[in-house]
Design a protein around this motif. Structure first.
Motif, PDB file in Angstrom:
ATOM      1  N   HIS A  76     -13.868  10.179  -6.071  1.00  0.00           N
ATOM      2  CA  HIS A  76     -12.993   8.939  -5.871  1.00  0.00           C
ATOM      3  C   HIS A  76     -12.160   8.759  -4.646  1.00  0.00           C
ATOM      4  O   HIS A  76     -12.348   7.515  -4.046  1.00  0.00           O
ATOM      5  CB  HIS A  76     -12.198   8.751  -7.280  1.00  0.00           C
ATOM      6  N   VAL A  77     -11.454   9.713  -4.345  1.00  0.00           N
ATOM      7  CA  VAL A  77     -10.634   9.511  -3.085  1.00  0.00           C
ATOM      8  C   VAL A  77     -11.610   9.470  -2.154  1.00  0.00           C
ATOM      9  O   VAL A  77     -11.156   8.503  -1.009  1.00  0.00           O
ATOM     10  CB  VAL A  77      -9.669  10.639  -3.295  1.00  0.00           C
ATOM     11  N   LYS A  90      -3.420   7.999   1.745  1.00  0.00           N
ATOM     12  CA  LYS A  90      -4.075   8.350   0.359  1.00  0.00           C
ATOM     13  C   LYS A  90      -3.119   9.288  -0.383  1.00  0.00           C
ATOM     14  O   LYS A  90      -2.964  10.306   0.093  1.00  0.00           O
ATOM     15  CB  LYS A  90      -5.559   8.601   0.198  1.00  0.00           C
ATOM     16  N   VAL A 133      -2.268  11.512  -3.982  1.00  0.00           N
ATOM     17  CA  VAL A 133      -2.910  11.717  -5.383  1.00  0.00           C
ATOM     18  C   VAL A 133      -1.803  12.345  -6.237  1.00  0.00           C
ATOM     19  O   VAL A 133      -1.423  13.486  -5.877  1.00  0.00           O
ATOM     20  CB  VAL A 133      -4.149  12.646  -5.367  1.00  0.00           C
ATOM     21  N   PRO A 152      -2.580   0.214  -3.963  1.00  0.00           N
ATOM     22  CA  PRO A 152      -3.695   0.660  -3.065  1.00  0.00           C
ATOM     23  C   PRO A 152      -3.400   2.254  -2.430  1.00  0.00           C
ATOM     24  O   PRO A 152      -2.263   2.149  -1.894  1.00  0.00           O
ATOM     25  CB  PRO A 152      -3.842  -0.560  -2.007  1.00  0.00           C
ATOM     26  N   GLY A 153      -4.287   2.976  -2.533  1.00  0.00           N
ATOM     27  CA  GLY A 153      -4.196   4.291  -2.045  1.00  0.00           C
ATOM     28  C   GLY A 153      -3.421   5.396  -2.684  1.00  0.00           C
ATOM     29  O   GLY A 153      -3.550   6.468  -2.447  1.00  0.00           O
ATOM     30  N   ASP A 200      -7.851   7.476 -11.727  1.00  0.00           N
ATOM     31  CA  ASP A 200      -8.045   6.210 -11.129  1.00  0.00           C
ATOM     32  C   ASP A 200      -7.231   5.933 -10.123  1.00  0.00           C
ATOM     33  O   ASP A 200      -6.261   6.716  -9.670  1.00  0.00           O
ATOM     34  CB  ASP A 200      -7.844   5.327 -12.261  1.00  0.00           C
ATOM     35  N   GLU A 201      -7.639   5.120  -9.290  1.00  0.00           N
ATOM     36  CA  GLU A 201      -6.886   4.307  -8.419  1.00  0.00           C
ATOM     37  C   GLU A 201      -5.892   3.534  -9.008  1.00  0.00           C
ATOM     38  O   GLU A 201      -6.436   2.751  -9.683  1.00  0.00           O
ATOM     39  CB  GLU A 201      -7.601   3.764  -7.025  1.00  0.00           C
ATOM     40  N   THR A 202      -4.715   3.467  -8.791  1.00  0.00           N
ATOM     41  CA  THR A 202      -3.721   2.558  -9.515  1.00  0.00           C
ATOM     42  C   THR A 202      -3.739   1.160  -8.879  1.00  0.00           C
ATOM     43  O   THR A 202      -4.430   1.120  -7.819  1.00  0.00           O
ATOM     44  CB  THR A 202      -2.288   3.253  -9.431  1.00  0.00           C
ATOM     45  N   TYR A 250      -3.619   7.344  -6.215  1.00  0.00           N
ATOM     46  CA  TYR A 250      -4.512   7.988  -7.262  1.00  0.00           C
ATOM     47  C   TYR A 250      -3.644   8.536  -8.201  1.00  0.00           C
ATOM     48  O   TYR A 250      -2.660   9.472  -7.901  1.00  0.00           O
ATOM     49  CB  TYR A 250      -5.359   8.664  -6.692  1.00  0.00           C
ATOM     50  N   ASN A 295     -13.825   5.964  -2.186  1.00  0.00           N
ATOM     51  CA  ASN A 295     -13.270   4.754  -2.654  1.00  0.00           C
ATOM     52  C   ASN A 295     -13.836   4.273  -3.847  1.00  0.00           C
ATOM     53  O   ASN A 295     -13.819   3.010  -4.185  1.00  0.00           O
ATOM     54  CB  ASN A 295     -13.189   3.628  -1.597  1.00  0.00           C
ATOM     55  N   ASP A 350       0.600  -1.147  -0.058  1.00  0.00           N
ATOM     56  CA  ASP A 350       0.096  -0.056   0.063  1.00  0.00           C
ATOM     57  C   ASP A 350       0.735   1.270  -0.026  1.00  0.00           C
ATOM     58  O   ASP A 350       1.987   1.163   0.530  1.00  0.00           O
ATOM     59  CB  ASP A 350      -0.757   0.125   1.101  1.00  0.00           C
TER      60      ASP A 350
END
Ligand SMILES: Cc1cc2nc3c(=O)[nH]c(=O)nc-3n(C[C@H](O)[C@H](O)[C@H](O)COP(=O)(O)OP(=O)(O)OC[C@H]3O[C@@H](n4cnc5c(N)ncnc54)[C@H](O)[C@@H]3O)c2cc1C
Ligand SMILES: [Zn+2]
Lengths: 416, 85
Positions: A383-384, A234, A236, A358-359, A353-355, A361, A387, A219
């Motif tokens: 999205h963030v 998270k 971005v 995990p976490g 997108d989320e790639t 974006y 989820n 992650d």
């Protein structure tokens, strides 16, 4: 947030404008945030603002290597429009245009949004057929596109005196897109930053991210910067042309390549054109700014490039093409020229997108991505925060390329 | 403007050439590799901030295809093909 109004302007005039509040704070960098956004360009700042405003996530830091709003958001030609080709794209851009139209009020910052028609000047029938097909798809989503005759094109653009029947590429007609407009790029960056700051988001300039950090389970864990490690669950990535430079530090490969796109402006002149003129067959477009300068753009440099200047022959090709149709412009003095580097996907549509990390974006592949800033920020924040993708952007996945499931928009921007 | 070293024509203006994209991995046999590998070949290209190998075509000259190594930041050409005759 200090309100900007006629009264605050008058009040501050009395104290010689020395008491204005700073538009955003510069707090010390914390060790951890809920969300880190890399890149204080249009997309990063809009994502931060909507995270706080729409989803109540305020423990957010925007990390910017240079200065806020110094990237492509400040280097583009501010054309805002929704005349795209695909069902997945058009509603997204329609939303973005409408958010732009309300942004001055929303952010209490004058965007100087000037809704003005865009006219596509068309020189060949296959192109006209293609634009008519676009019109039918756009109809479904309430974006307006309309075919006009050569006479009407010349009436809307009186300075267009070239391209007659005897020329090498005579004009055969045009298309009118009434939803288009231009506005003030600095206001977009500063307006979003100021509003996000007032909701608790932190702006950190001169804070470059050197690597993405992953935990032992894979992650995302945070980022390494020139000011030390900052943690977040998270992250971005909103760094425009530099997406792959960063994602590769997390072992992630994305289908993006970076190219240089350029623009230049003339000396200010009296009002001569009140529409956005797009001559994509010849490879240039322009509009007139409020100051009176013609803001002119052309085709990208063909090879990969991370430069922010303009190649002489790209400049000459654009000017040469423009003088074919606008011979009177040859007396104009050109004042400044510049470029930016943008990344582009194989289908010329963005990735939001989320790639597979995990976490982590990404919002990338923004070729004509200035017009997309409000909708891009809003849907990325969704999205963030939730989820899951926002319906307006759920098609713009990383994985579409794995199935060669392209949302082909090549040709609807300056990229061919 | 780049001055590109064609193996036959030596240094010529960039405007005589057509860019052919970065050199990626060799084209796999689509019937012999997994879908994933084939798709990676089709979609992924090197995108470094620095030297990259890339193909150019002397389209408005002798017609030769060749590879140079060019820095994407400085635009300096670091390697050119050997001269041919
Ligand atoms: C000449 C030109 C004309 C254009 N014309 C139009 C147009 O008319 N209409 C339109 O819709 N679009 C246009 N565009 C495209 C548009 O400008 C971009 O798609 C859009 O601005 C990109 O998103 P952004 O604003 O978030 O990028 P940027 O403003 O580039 O933001 C990215 C930020 O990330 C920062 N950054 C990079 N790496 C790091 C790091 N490692 N750590 C921290 N920060 C980092 C950068 O410094 C930058 O501030 C044009 C672009 C150019 C160059
Ligand atoms: Zn040659």
């Amino acid at each position: 947030m200090q309100n900007y109004s006629f009264f605050s302007l008058a009040r501050n005039a009395l104290s010689s404008h020395k008491n204005w509040q700073a538009a955003w704070r510069s707090p010390p960098l914390k060790e951890e945030y809920d969300v880190i956004i890399i890149g204080a360009g249009g997309h990063g700042l809009a994502t931060a603002y909507y995270l706080a405003k729409e989803f109540g996530i305020t423990n957010v830091a925007v990390l910017e290597r240079g200065w806020l709003g110094g990237g492509n958001v400040a280097r583009n030609t501010v054309t805002v429009r929704s005349n795209y080709l695909r069902d997945q794209s058009i509603p997204f851009y329609v939303k973005s245009v409408s958010l732009y139209e309300g942004l001055t009020k929303e952010l209490n910052f004058n965007m100087m949004h000037s809704k003005r028609t865009m006219v596509d000047v068309v020189h060949n029938y296959p192109k006209m057929r293609d634009l008519r097909r676009r019109q039918l798809t756009m109809d479904i989503y309430n974006s307006t596109y309309e075919q006009i005759t050569v006479e009407k094109v010349r009436q809307l653009i009186p300075a267009l005196t070239g391209g007659g029947p005897g020329s090498r590429l005579p004009i055969i007609g045009g298309m009118v897109h009434k939803d288009a407009g231009v506005n003030r790029h600095d206001a977009v960056a500063w307006g979003y930053a100021r509003a996000a700051d007032s909701l608790g988001v932190e702006m950190h300039q001169k804070t470059g991210v050197t690597a993405l950090l992953r935990a032992s389970n894979g992650d995302i864990q945070g980022v390494e910067t020139n000011k030390g490690v900052v943690k977040a669950k998270k992250v971005v990535v909103a760094v425009s042309g530099h997406t792959t430079t960063l994602t590769e530090t997390a072992g992630l490969k994305l289908p993006l390549r970076t190219m240089n796109l350029t623009a230049f402006v003339s000396e200010p002149i009296k009002p001569i054109v009140d529409v956005i003129v797009n001559c994509s067959d010849l490879g240039f477009y322009f509009s007139q700014s409020d100051k009176g300068e013609l803001v002119i753009g052309g085709a990208p440099d063909s090879a990969q490039s991370f430069r922010r200047d303009i190649k002489q022959h790209v400049f000459e090709d654009t000017v040469g093409a423009m003088l074919e149709l606008f011979p009177s412009f040859k007396k104009l003095k050109l004042l400044r020229q510049w470029g930016g580097h943008l990344d582009i996907t194989p289908d010329a549509s963005p990735i939001m997108d989320e790639t597979s990390v995990p976490g982590l974006y990404v919002t990338a592949g923004w070729w004509g991505g200035y017009k997309a800033i409000p909708a891009g920020g809003l849907t990325m924040a969704h999205h963030v925060a939730k989820n899951m993708p926002h319906p307006l952007m759920e098609a713009f996945t990383c994985n579409r390329f794995k199935n060669l499931d392209y949302i082909l928009e090549t040709g609807t921007t300056t990229a061919r | 403007m780049l001055l590109i070293n064609c193996p036959f024509c030596k240094e010529r203006n960039e405007t005589e050439f057509v860019y052919g994209g970065p050199v990626g991995v060799d084209r796999p046999d689509p019937n012999a590799v997994a879908d994933q590998e084939w798709v990676d070949f089709l979609t992924l290209v090197p995108n470094p901030t620095g030297p990259v190998f890339e193909k150019w075509w002397h389209a408005r000259g002798c017609g030769e295809w060749f590879v140079i190594c060019r820095d994407t930041v400085t635009h300096e050409i670091l390697e050119s093909p050997d001269e041919k005759s």
